[in-house]
Structures are given as structure tokens and as C-alpha cells.
Design a protein around this motif. Structure first.
Motif, PDB file in Angstrom:
ATOM      1  N   TYR A  52       1.160  -0.905   0.011  1.00 57.09           N
ATOM      2  CA  TYR A  52      -0.039  -0.121   0.384  1.00 57.09           C
ATOM      3  C   TYR A  52       0.753   1.143   0.518  1.00 57.09           C
ATOM      4  N   LEU A  53       1.824   1.036   0.957  1.00 57.08           N
ATOM      5  CA  LEU A  53       3.031   2.479   1.244  1.00 57.08           C
ATOM      6  C   LEU A  53       3.701   2.551  -0.404  1.00 57.08           C
ATOM      7  N   VAL A  54       3.647   1.977  -1.323  1.00 54.37           N
ATOM      8  CA  VAL A  54       4.890   1.585  -2.581  1.00 54.37           C
ATOM      9  C   VAL A  54       4.373   2.219  -3.350  1.00 54.37           C
ATOM     10  N   HIS A  55       3.152   0.943  -3.269  1.00 53.90           N
ATOM     11  CA  HIS A  55       2.200   1.400  -5.461  1.00 53.90           C
ATOM     12  C   HIS A  55       2.405   2.376  -5.787  1.00 53.90           C
ATOM     13  N   ARG A  56       1.589   3.319  -4.694  1.00 56.81           N
ATOM     14  CA  ARG A  56       1.465   4.621  -5.354  1.00 56.81           C
ATOM     15  C   ARG A  56       2.339   5.138  -6.007  1.00 56.81           C
ATOM     16  N   LEU A  57       3.695   5.115  -5.295  1.00 56.32           N
ATOM     17  CA  LEU A  57       4.890   5.890  -5.762  1.00 56.32           C
ATOM     18  C   LEU A  57       5.578   5.808  -6.900  1.00 56.32           C
ATOM     19  N   LEU A  58       5.336   4.036  -6.865  1.00 58.74           N
ATOM     20  CA  LEU A  58       6.053   3.457  -8.121  1.00 58.74           C
ATOM     21  C   LEU A  58       4.992   4.044  -9.448  1.00 58.74           C
ATOM     22  N   LEU A  59       3.627   3.915  -8.673  1.00 59.52           N
ATOM     23  CA  LEU A  59       3.313   4.359 -10.437  1.00 59.52           C
ATOM     24  C   LEU A  59       3.291   5.968 -10.695  1.00 59.52           C
ATOM     25  N   GLN A  60       3.494   6.912 -10.062  1.00 60.76           N
ATOM     26  CA  GLN A  60       3.671   8.308 -10.616  1.00 60.76           C
ATOM     27  C   GLN A  60       4.583   8.211 -10.978  1.00 60.76           C
ATOM     28  N   HIS A  61       6.007   7.957 -10.059  1.00 67.36           N
ATOM     29  CA  HIS A  61       7.227   8.181 -10.275  1.00 67.36           C
ATOM     30  C   HIS A  61       7.780   7.366 -11.711  1.00 67.36           C
ATOM     31  N   GLY A  62       7.333   5.886 -11.518  1.00 63.55           N
ATOM     32  CA  GLY A  62       7.638   5.420 -12.448  1.00 63.55           C
ATOM     33  C   GLY A  62       7.035   5.193 -13.679  1.00 63.55           C
ATOM     34  N   ALA A  80      -1.015  -2.858 -20.859  1.00 65.01           N
ATOM     35  CA  ALA A  80      -1.555  -3.496 -19.567  1.00 65.01           C
ATOM     36  C   ALA A  80      -0.430  -4.348 -19.465  1.00 65.01           C
ATOM     37  N   GLY A  81       0.156  -4.462 -20.503  1.00 63.18           N
ATOM     38  CA  GLY A  81       1.637  -4.834 -20.225  1.00 63.18           C
ATOM     39  C   GLY A  81       2.694  -4.462 -18.927  1.00 63.18           C
ATOM     40  N   LEU A  82       2.633  -2.865 -18.558  1.00 65.11           N
ATOM     41  CA  LEU A  82       3.366  -1.796 -17.942  1.00 65.11           C
ATOM     42  C   LEU A  82       2.084  -2.012 -17.321  1.00 65.11           C
ATOM     43  N   LEU A  83       0.892  -2.053 -16.367  1.00 61.55           N
ATOM     44  CA  LEU A  83       0.284  -2.109 -15.043  1.00 61.55           C
ATOM     45  C   LEU A  83       0.801  -3.847 -15.103  1.00 61.55           C
ATOM     46  N   ALA A  84       0.854  -4.445 -15.769  1.00 60.15           N
ATOM     47  CA  ALA A  84       1.017  -6.085 -14.841  1.00 60.15           C
ATOM     48  C   ALA A  84       2.483  -5.626 -14.258  1.00 60.15           C
ATOM     49  N   ALA A  85       3.525  -5.606 -15.043  1.00 65.06           N
ATOM     50  CA  ALA A  85       4.539  -5.260 -14.352  1.00 65.06           C
ATOM     51  C   ALA A  85       5.132  -4.836 -13.374  1.00 65.06           C
ATOM     52  N   ALA A  86       3.862  -3.190 -13.053  1.00 68.37           N
ATOM     53  CA  ALA A  86       4.550  -2.184 -12.057  1.00 68.37           C
ATOM     54  C   ALA A  86       3.829  -3.788 -10.528  1.00 68.37           C
ATOM     55  N   LEU A  87       2.240  -3.476 -11.346  1.00 65.97           N
ATOM     56  CA  LEU A  87       2.152  -4.249 -10.188  1.00 65.97           C
ATOM     57  C   LEU A  87       3.353  -5.874  -9.774  1.00 65.97           C
ATOM     58  N   ALA A  88       4.141  -6.458 -10.177  1.00 63.38           N
ATOM     59  CA  ALA A  88       4.886  -7.521  -9.863  1.00 63.38           C
ATOM     60  C   ALA A  88       6.149  -6.346  -8.840  1.00 63.38           C
ATOM     61  N   LEU A  89       6.288  -5.195  -9.556  1.00 60.27           N
ATOM     62  CA  LEU A  89       7.528  -5.144  -8.655  1.00 60.27           C
ATOM     63  C   LEU A  89       7.581  -4.216  -7.190  1.00 60.27           C
ATOM     64  N   ALA A  90       6.127  -3.951  -7.621  1.00 63.60           N
ATOM     65  CA  ALA A  90       5.101  -3.689  -6.647  1.00 63.60           C
ATOM     66  C   ALA A  90       5.206  -4.521  -4.869  1.00 63.60           C
TER      67      ALA A  90
END
Length: 399
Positions: free
Chosen positions: A305-315, A331-341
Motif C-alpha cells: 500500500y505504501l509503495v504502489h502509488r509512488l511507483l505508479l506516479q514516478h515510474g 496492460a503489460g506495463l501495469l502488470a509489470a508495475a504490480l509485480a515490481l510493487a
């Protein structure tokens, strides 16, 4: 207030935590408008428009429920507050510092008037969007949680004095107070308009951000935990019925006026779902939610919860602020962001959250003497089976 050795563990609620954090991710992903196809982007944003509000409401109800389930009279308020601080502040401090650095890198550094209240988790008491949504903006909910934790020793004492036969009345009154907040907000004078939804910043602050108002959902969780422990009547149909009501409530929330759609239509189904899932675990029946594939990421959900928003915004800023992609690429980028988070949250849970809890939380109070406690209507064999289930939610599972 630690987990009583005589109360069944609730691993399914930990698994449900992971499920519940995904709508929050989906909502914040929609704010990045990643799809080049404007129609598809609008459709996605419309579908998840209230998903973030839903997820946060779930965590507030769950917090009250789990803390009540794990509470026992032998604990003290000081021990409880120390454990909650050990749970919340190390990860908050780390992501607060990361947000400061990322904002400076983006050329929009935070002011002292934003950074200091955010650091101290008192920023939701300020009716200024530049303050209560500052830095890592999801931290506003931690400010609410801190208020809940401070109030919990008083609240649990009061709820314990409610006769079991009156729990339903108190629960109904608490849930009816939730839609009363947007009604009350209509009495506020016109002010700065929200840049999203409808209404003013002051109205949004009163209905959704102010900790006093959100304490209603926390209090609902307390009442529901006490209701389950007292063996009061459950929702006919159990978990499936609660899921149907939740889907219907979410669909209704998308059609209500903005301020009423934030929590009013979903708070009751959320509470019924939490209670139904907990009852299944407490009776030794369990569910697919108790599988390690869901429980493990559920344990990481606070860090996620604490990291996902920073990752989405600044990524997104790193890839090109305002840039959009084709549907498959987005869709691929969002899946990658989810996996990285998830990967980052696993690392933070393992390397920061758990060590900090061991180091700072202190020893737990000994269990008070007395006969083993079990739920009304639960057989000893069911209780033993539930206690053997691992892992548990406990206090550390609340966000």
C-alpha cells in the motif's frame, strides 16, 4: 491486546487483505491514464472509479475487527500503542523519505508545511488538500489509523460493556451514521471545488479524510468482531451472500452522488464480508483465502500500500510524463508495475517491517488465567482445527 491463545486464528482475512489491496492499485493506476485509446481509458477509469474508496474502507473495518479479535484484558494501552507504532512508523518513515526525494527529483519539492505534518501523521486534521494529500498521498489513511489506535483502548472498553442483545442496535446505528456524513457536509459553505468528482474540498475532507468520521468504519469492525465472538446470528448465505451484496453496493456507489458513493453503499457489505470470512475460519471451515499464495502477499499488503502509488506516479514520470501506450503495452506495463510493487513490498516486509516489530514492539503481556475461550456454537474440535491454521492475522495484519 495480543492474539489470545484461546481464540482461533483468521488466516483467510490475511488472504483477503491481498485481494482488497488490488482495487486500490487498479484505481491509482487509472489516475495515470495509461491507455492511448481514450475510449478504453475512460471505460477503465469508470469501472474502477470507486475501487480505491472501497479498498480503504475495507481496511478500516478490518482494522477494528482484527484488533478486537486479538485483544485481551491483560494488556495495557501503553503496550498496545508501542506495538502499533512499531508496525506503522518504520515503513512510513522510509516511504516519507522516498517521497521527499522523488518530489525533489521531479522539481516539485514539498514544503515544510506539508512534510512535517505528514511525517507526524497528523496531516488529515488539516482541511487543505495540499496538506492532507501531500508527499506519499496514500499516507493520509495512516493518519486516520493512528487516531484509531489512540482511541482503541477506550473504544474496546466501551464495546465490551454492550450487552450481546444490543450489539445489533449499535451496529445499525454506526452504519447509519456513515451516510449521514455527506448529508452533514451539505451544510458547509461553498468553498474550493474538488478537481475530481463533485463537491468542495472541505466537504470531501469532512466525509472522507477527517479521522473522526472514518472512525465509524473502525468502530463497525469492533462491533462486528464482538458480535462474532458472542455467537450472534450470521448473515444467511455467509460469504457468497456478502460478495453479492458487495458487488451490488459497488455498482450502486457508481450511480450515487460523488460524496455518497465514497463509502455509504459499500460499508455494510464490507462489514458482512469480513464477519462471514472470520466466522468460517473460527469454525474451522477455512476458505481458499487461507492458501499461502494469498496469505503471503496479504502479509506484505501494508508495505504494498505504501509503495504502489509512488511507483505508479514516478515510474510513469520516468517513462515519460503524460505518455500513453497501446492497450497491450499499457496492460503489460501495469502488470509489470504490480509485480515490481509486490517484489518491493516483500523486501520491505522482510527487511524492515518484521525486524522493526521484533526490535521495537517489546514483550507481550502474559495471557490472563482462566478457562479457554471459544466461540458460541463452535465445537472444541473446530476450535482446535482453527487454531492450527497458519498464519494468523493478529494485530500485525492490520494496515
Amino acid at each position: 491486546m495480543p492474539l489470545s491463545e484461546n481464540r482461533p486464528r483468521l488466516p483467510s482475512l490475511t488472504g483477503l487483505r491481498f485481494i482488497a489491496v488490488l482495487p486500490v492499485f487498479a484505481f491509482h493506476a487509472s489516475l495515470e491514464s495509461p491507455f492511448a485509446d481514450r475510449g478504453l481509458d475512460a471505460a477503465y477509469a469508470g469501472l474502477v472509479a470507486n475501487a480505491g474508496w472501497l479498498g480503504v474502507s475495507f481496511f478500516f473495518v478490518l482494522s477494528g475487527f482484527v484488533l478486537t479479535w486479538s485483544a485481551r484484558p491483560g494488556d495495557t494501552a501503553v503496550r498496545f500503542w508501542r506495538r502499533r507504532a512499531a508496525k506503522v512508523y518504520p515503513l512510513h518513515l522510509l516511504t516519507w523519505a522516498a517521497a521527499l526525494a522523488l518530489l525533489a527529483w521531479a522539481g516539485t519539492p514539498a514544503t515544510a508545511g506539508q512534510a512535517v505534518p505528514n511525517l507526524l501523521l497528523v496531516h488529515t486534521w488539516v482541511p487543505d488538500r495540499a496538506v492532507f494529500s501531500s508527499l506519499n498521498d496514500v499516507s493520509w489513511s495512516l493518519s486516520c489509523e493512528v487516531f484509531f489506535y489512540l482511541a482503541f483502548p477506550l473504544l474496546i472498553g466501551a464495546v465490551r460493556r454492550i450487552p450481546p442483545g444490543r450489539l445489533r442496535l449499535w451496529t445499525a446505528g454506526t452504519t447509519l451514521a456513515v451516510p449521514a456524513l455527506p448529508l452533514l457536509s451539505e451544510l458547509l459553505p461553498a468553498g474550493e471545488a474538488l478537481p475530481f468528482g463533485s463537491g468542495s474540498v472541505a466537504q470531501f475532507w469532512l466525509v472522507y479524510v477527517l479521522p473522526v468520521g472514518r472512525a465509524l468504519e473502525f468502530g463497525l469492525g469492533i462491533l462486528l468482531a464482538r458480535t462474532v465472538l458472542a455467537g450472534r446470528a450470521a448473515l444467511p448465505g455467509g460469504v457468497p451472500a456478502a460478495l453479492v451484496l458487495l458487488a451490488a453496493g459497488y455498482a450502486l456507489s457508481l450511480r450515487l452522488p460523488f460524496l455518497y458513493g465514497l463509502t455509504s453503499a459499500t460499508v455494510v457489505p464490507i462489514g458482512l464480508l469480513v464477519a462471514a470470512v472470520a466466522r468460517r475460519d473460527s469454525e474451522g471451515r477455512g476458505s481458499f483465502l487461507a492458501r499461502p499464495a494469498l496469505v503471503r502477499p496479504g502479509e506484505w499488503s501494508f508495505a504494498f500500500y505504501l509503495v504502489h502509488r509512488l511507483l505508479l506516479q514516478h515510474g510513469h514520470r520516468l517513462l515519460g510524463e503524460g505518455r500513453t501506450w497501446s492497450a497491450p503495452a499499457a496492460a503489460g506495463l501495469l502488470a509489470a508495475a504490480l509485480a515490481l510493487a509486490l517484489l518491493i513490498s516483500w523486501a520491505l516486509h522482510t527487511l524492515v517491517e518484521r525486524p522493526a516489530m521484533r526490535l521495537l514492539a517489546g514483550s507481550r503481556a502474559p495471557a490472563p488465567p482462566g478457562p479457554p475461550e471459544r466461540l458460541t456454537g463452535t465445537t472444541p474440535a473446530q476450535a482446535r482445527a482453527a487454531v492450527r491454521a497458519v498464519p494468523d492475522t493478529g494485530e500485525a495484519a492490520t494496515r
